[in-house]
Design an enzyme around this catalytic site. Sequence first.
Site, PDB file in Angstrom:
ATOM      1  N   ASP A  13       0.894  -1.079   0.042  1.00 18.77           N
ATOM      2  CA  ASP A  13       0.070  -0.161   0.091  1.00 18.77           C
ATOM      3  C   ASP A  13       0.817   1.251   0.110  1.00 18.77           C
ATOM      4  O   ASP A  13       1.950   1.042   0.778  1.00 18.77           O
ATOM      5  CB  ASP A  13      -0.829   0.060   1.198  1.00 18.77           C
ATOM      6  CG  ASP A  13      -1.920   1.135   1.197  1.00 18.77           C
ATOM      7  OD1 ASP A  13      -2.201   1.533  -0.067  1.00 18.77           O
ATOM      8  OD2 ASP A  13      -2.704   1.297   2.102  1.00 18.77           O
ATOM      9  N   ASN A  61     -10.389  -3.290  -6.771  1.00 18.27           N
ATOM     10  CA  ASN A  61      -9.609  -2.123  -7.365  1.00 18.27           C
ATOM     11  C   ASN A  61     -10.302  -2.060  -8.658  1.00 18.27           C
ATOM     12  O   ASN A  61     -10.103  -0.967  -9.415  1.00 18.27           O
ATOM     13  CB  ASN A  61      -8.364  -2.744  -7.701  1.00 18.27           C
ATOM     14  CG  ASN A  61      -7.463  -2.687  -6.395  1.00 18.27           C
ATOM     15  OD1 ASN A  61      -6.369  -3.436  -6.208  1.00 18.27           O
ATOM     16  ND2 ASN A  61      -7.804  -2.072  -5.459  1.00 18.27           N
TER      17      ASN A  61
END
Length: 234
Positions: A13, A61
């Site tokens: 991340d 996503n």
Amino acid sequence: MDSTLKHLAIIMDGNGRWAKLKNKARAYGHKKGVKTLKDITIWCANHKLECLTLYAFSTENWKRPKSEVDFLMKMLKKYLKDERSTYLDNNIRFRAIGDLEGFSKELRDTILRLENDTRYFKDFTQVLALNYGSKNELSRAFKSLLENPPNHINNIESLENEISHRLDTHDLPEVDLLLRTGGEMRLSNFLLWQSSYAELFFTPILWPDFTPKDLENIISDFYKRVRKFGELKC
């Protein structure tokens, strides 16, 4: 149960925030993140881990802007083709987990080709979680159970084993250490079943800035912890 670190899982991340801090497009952060992915993979291969699973693209996503999703798909395909020699030269077995039917046939073929080319390597496996989410994975496993029910389930333990055998990770060890970079403290639907007894680490370091030295420090901390696996330890 064994307390040795065999399986490391990472939620990578911080690419977008890293790029923003440098006044660059998000794509710039993703490109730098790929270099970090490669560096960490090679380090793990050289330090006797058995498995490294990286959260590369989640089922959520797809909600990102189409331009970013398209870029990520192109970057993934390019990475799998360009880095083929890296896998072969370092004896790295490549595996993909997730609902690969969500990808184009061309990308699926690229994934399967690299899996096939590296299938005989046994010492170290790099796993990319692609179009992956634990809820999706478990739902597919339960669907398989309903459609093909075994006749030998007579207790909870045998049911758990049957579910595990139907997961994408059926041939991989349980997760020992789950790490998230970027400062957020959540699991984001990643390897929830497989991480039942994993040690959790959260670092504020953004993924493009994360180095093998940072990983060494985290692993050192991992070995200072007492893993109980539900038991009492004196």
